[in-house]
Design a protein around this motif. Structure first.
Motif, PDB file in Angstrom:
ATOM      1  N   LYS A   1     119.408  84.689  69.014  1.00 51.56           N
ATOM      2  CA  LYS A   1     120.795  84.761  68.546  1.00 51.56           C
ATOM      3  C   LYS A   1     121.743  84.290  69.640  1.00 51.56           C
ATOM      4  CE  LYS A   1     124.192  88.295  67.165  1.00 51.56           C
ATOM      5  NZ  LYS A   1     124.956  88.333  68.410  1.00 51.56           N
ATOM      6  N   TRP A   2     121.535  84.761  70.872  1.00 49.96           N
ATOM      7  CA  TRP A   2     122.426  84.372  71.964  1.00 49.96           C
ATOM      8  C   TRP A   2     122.335  82.873  72.254  1.00 49.96           C
ATOM      9  CZ3 TRP A   2     121.135  88.948  75.816  1.00 49.96           C
ATOM     10  CH2 TRP A   2     121.747  90.111  75.336  1.00 49.96           C
ATOM     11  N   GLU A   3     121.091  82.331  72.214  1.00 50.71           N
ATOM     12  CA  GLU A   3     120.928  80.890  72.439  1.00 50.71           C
ATOM     13  C   GLU A   3     121.706  80.083  71.401  1.00 50.71           C
ATOM     14  OE1 GLU A   3     116.970  79.511  72.574  1.00 50.71           O
ATOM     15  OE2 GLU A   3     116.510  80.398  74.521  1.00 50.71           O
ATOM     16  N   LEU A   4     121.550  80.471  70.125  1.00 50.46           N
ATOM     17  CA  LEU A   4     122.226  79.750  69.049  1.00 50.46           C
ATOM     18  C   LEU A   4     123.738  79.873  69.181  1.00 50.46           C
ATOM     19  CD1 LEU A   4     119.883  80.790  66.090  1.00 50.46           C
ATOM     20  CD2 LEU A   4     120.122  78.492  67.067  1.00 50.46           C
ATOM     21  N   GLU A   5     124.214  81.047  69.573  1.00 51.77           N
ATOM     22  CA  GLU A   5     125.660  81.233  69.707  1.00 51.77           C
ATOM     23  C   GLU A   5     126.201  80.471  70.923  1.00 51.77           C
ATOM     24  OE1 GLU A   5     126.531  85.496  67.589  1.00 51.77           O
ATOM     25  OE2 GLU A   5     125.538  85.520  69.550  1.00 51.77           O
ATOM     26  N   GLN A   6     125.430  80.436  71.991  1.00 49.61           N
ATOM     27  CA  GLN A   6     125.863  79.667  73.159  1.00 49.61           C
ATOM     28  C   GLN A   6     126.022  78.189  72.802  1.00 49.61           C
ATOM     29  OE1 GLN A   6     123.657  79.724  77.140  1.00 49.61           O
ATOM     30  NE2 GLN A   6     123.252  77.666  76.433  1.00 49.61           N
ATOM     31  N   ASP A   7     124.979  77.597  72.195  1.00 48.38           N
ATOM     32  CA  ASP A   7     125.029  76.180  71.856  1.00 48.38           C
ATOM     33  C   ASP A   7     125.982  75.910  70.691  1.00 48.38           C
ATOM     34  OD1 ASP A   7     123.221  75.873  73.839  1.00 48.38           O
ATOM     35  OD2 ASP A   7     121.522  75.351  72.578  1.00 48.38           O
ATOM     36  N   GLY A   8     126.009  76.835  69.716  1.00 47.58           N
ATOM     37  CA  GLY A   8     126.874  76.645  68.552  1.00 47.58           C
ATOM     38  C   GLY A   8     128.340  76.636  68.937  1.00 47.58           C
ATOM     39  N   TYR A   9     128.767  77.626  69.722  1.00 49.77           N
ATOM     40  CA  TYR A   9     130.175  77.662  70.131  1.00 49.77           C
ATOM     41  C   TYR A   9     130.505  76.481  71.047  1.00 49.77           C
ATOM     42  CZ  TYR A   9     131.085  82.255  68.098  1.00 49.77           C
ATOM     43  OH  TYR A   9     131.286  83.276  67.230  1.00 49.77           O
ATOM     44  N   GLY A  10     129.548  76.060  71.861  1.00 48.08           N
ATOM     45  CA  GLY A  10     129.778  74.894  72.709  1.00 48.08           C
ATOM     46  C   GLY A  10     130.020  73.640  71.889  1.00 48.08           C
ATOM     47  N   MET A  11     129.168  73.424  70.855  1.00 43.61           N
ATOM     48  CA  MET A  11     129.347  72.272  69.980  1.00 43.61           C
ATOM     49  C   MET A  11     130.659  72.377  69.202  1.00 43.61           C
ATOM     50  SD  MET A  11     126.866  70.185  70.456  1.00 43.61           S
ATOM     51  CE  MET A  11     127.253  69.111  69.094  1.00 43.61           C
TER      52      MET A  11
END
Length: 631
Positions: free
Chosen positions: A108-118
């Motif tokens: 979840k944290w990985e997806l949120e890190q990359d998702g918010y970055g994109m």
């Protein structure tokens, strides 16, 4: 060429992620699903066609095998982003962030890190810097949770890009250099060539060619060591741009070296920028035909990739060069296209220039007719001016005669009254103008641009297949939903619903919560009133606007970390105290400090008082709004 150099390096950097094998989420996907990711990478390296179909197959495979769908869909997001389909990228990012909530904590944290970055970079490409910074800070939170120091350094670099493109080059360069230093401390050289290129671009745009030359050559050296073709391309044309004003031959050499590398990576944006710089070099050499050829190549390439920011530079420069060499047809065409593309209020000088170019391109009779019409208009205007002047002089004469008969004391009293009235009126006008400017900016940057995108998408419908029409309509619906949300936000700011329904204290608490969520400033609210304020909605709204202005002063000028807002009430008075822990303020409530003086005058207009003083040990400021609630 302002901003175009920096922008291309920014696109090269984008959001940079760690290697695939370092991501835990890939362990949630089967070999079959991951095979489509490999096919997509081969597509990027070996094909000019869209690689989106491979990412879509990856998502479909994850759904079929009941795997982690958002783990696959985040790759589709990257595909859309790299092909500049920003609206599609944003749509799928929201899906990823929604579905990520049901995944294991680390995934979840990985997806949120990359998702918010994109999401941050997608909104930046749309011109919404406020949202871009907001989501980049969100990405940073999850990088910290994961202990991902490499990604934290990359986020600093991308924040530096935002500062650079807002022309705050000093801060932008500082963040980029810090990112390189952090990566070197981690023993990581990857991506440092990209950041070096960003620094070189910032030095060029801030007119520091000597520093730009140093960092351009460092970019080349780092890119060769890291075998990074995109950064090598940027390093060559940035070095060429640094030589542009001082050594034309060197500029020509370096820019020409960048073109084969750009073509080898099929990086259309790099090619567009290189041709733009080459056009500038030929302009310096007064070789108009070669300059024109390269500017046109640059414009065609920018248009081919969907008109990213930066297209206006070759449009404007070609228009100006064509005018200089009396190629008025080309000058008129491209200056007109430049102003149309700007999608903003252009300066009067540019409007006059386009008018002049169109006139030169017209026939001689048309020029003569325009001149005659202009002469007639000027004569009429002179007559009107003469009548107006005579009228004003007559009125002033009559007023002067009347004033002579008035007593000196009465004159002084009336003068004092007029000054006070003007000061109060000026305070209201300034407050309204600031509010109008804010609303105008929000409507232009948000609502107008989103409606424009929706319009362009609708115009393409007749040329699409039925299936693509449905997809296009879905995109338009999403755009309109976002526009609807923005309009509601603007309406809320005009008269906050919370203030109208629950009063000043609750509206201030909501405002403070919104600021706290950004992480820019930590605001604490203390309510010592009995919950009932005997004030009209209009007075509460005026107090709320003044609280907002004082908090914004703390954010913009005081470098404060914390602020407090305290509401106190006695039998007849309401006191609102706003204080922060910033660097303090040397001035006072004088006419020179227009913002504070405006607040003072607005409080006076509602029979209130405003005071402003330094905090303890000259740290921070303390502002007090005091209003009699019995009047």
């Amino acid at each position: 060429m302002k901003n175009s150099i920096l922008l291309i390096v920014f696109f090269l950097s984008g959001i940079i992620f760690s290697n695939a094998q370092e991501k835990q989420r890939y362990k949630e996907l089967s070999k079959e699903t991951l095979s489509y990711s490999s096919q997509a990478k081969d597509c990027w390296q070996n094909s000019d066609e869209s690689c989106i179909p491979f990412y879509k197959k990856m998502v479909a495979s994850a759904k079929k095998n009941k795997e982690c769908v958002p783990c696959a869909e985040i790759e589709l997001v990257k595909g859309y982003y790299n092909e500049y389909e920003v609206d599609s990228a944003i749509h799928h990012i929201k899906n990823v962030l929604k579905d990520a909530k049901s995944q294991k904590e680390h995934i979840k944290w990985e997806l949120e890190q990359d998702g918010y970055g994109m999401l941050s970079h997608s909104y930046y490409l749309k011109g919404d810097t406020q949202k871009a910074i907001k989501y980049l800070l969100e990405s940073s939170k999850y990088a910290d949770k994961l202990g991902n120091k490499e990604q934290a350094a990359i986020i600093k670099a991308n924040l530096g890009n935002y500062y650079n493109n807002m022309q705050n080059y000093k801060e932008g360069i500082r963040f980029q250099k810090t990112a390189i230093k952090d990566l070197k401390a981690l023993g990581i050289s990857k991506n440092t060539a990209v950041f070096a290129g960003n620094i070189a671009g910032a030095y060029i745009d801030s007119n520091q060619p000597d520093s730009a030359l140093v960092w351009g050559k460092r970019t080349i050296k780092m890119a060769l060591e890291q075998k990074d073709a995109n950064s090598l391309t940027a390093g060559y044309y940035l070095t060429g741009a640094a030589f542009e004003k001082t050594n034309i031959d060197s500029a020509f050499y370096y820019v020409n070296k960048s073109l084969p590398w750009a073509k080898s990576t099929n990086n259309l944006l790099s090619m567009a920028t290189a041709h733009n710089i080459l056009g500038n070099v030929y302009s310096q050499k007064s070789e108009y035909q070669e300059a024109k050829k390269n500017f046109m190549l640059s414009i065609d390439l920018y248009k081919k990739i969907g008109k990213p920011i930066g297209l206006y530079a070759p449009l404007k420069t070609l228009g100006l060069e064509a005018n200089r060499f009396k190629d008025y047809e080309i000058a008129s065409k491209y200056m007109s296209e430049y102003i149309e593309y700007q999608d903003s209020v252009v300066s009067e000088d540019n409007r006059k220039l386009v008018h002049e170019l169109n006139t030169k391109y017209g026939a001689e009779k048309k020029q003569k007719l325009l001149a005659e019409q202009k002469l007639i208009i000027e004569k009429e205007q002179n007559q009107k001016r003469l009548i107006l002047i005579v009228g004003i002089v007559s009125v002033l004469t009559v007023l002067s005669i009347l004033v002579l008969y008035r007593k000196n004391q009465k004159i002084k009293q009336e003068k004092t009254i007029r000054e006070k009235e003007n000061e109060v009126l000026t305070a209201f006008i300034n407050g309204e103008e600031r509010e109008r400017s804010r609303i105008s900016q929000e409507l232009h940057d948000g609502v107008a641009s989103m409606i424009g995108v929706a319009k362009m998408n609708m115009e393409t419908l007749p040329h699409l297949s039925e299936e693509k029409q449905k997809h296009q309509i879905q995109k338009v619906v999403q755009i309109l939903e976002n526009t609807h949300s923005d309009i509601r936000h603007i309406a809320h700011n005009l008269l906050p619903i919370t203030l109208e329904k629950e009063g000043l204290v609750k509206a201030t608490e909501q405002f403070a919560n919104e600021i706290n969520e950004t992480g820019i400033l930590k605001i604490t609210i203390t309510n010592q009133t009995d919950g009932t304020l005997n004030l009209s909605t209009q007075k509460q709204l005026m107090l709320f606007r003044m609280i907002q202005e004082l908090v914004n002063n703390s954010i913009k000028h005081s470098q404060a970390q914390k602020a407090t807002i305290v509401f106190r009430q006695n039998q007849h008075n309401l006191l609102i105290e706003i204080s922060d822990d910033g660097i303090g303020f040397d001035g006072g409530v004088t006419r020179e400090n227009q913002g504070l003086y405006s607040i003072h005058q607005r409080m006076s207009s509602i029979l209130g008082r405003f005071s402003f003083e330094q905090g303890e040990n000259n740290r921070g400021v303390r502002s007090i709004l005091e209003l009699n609630t019995s009047k």
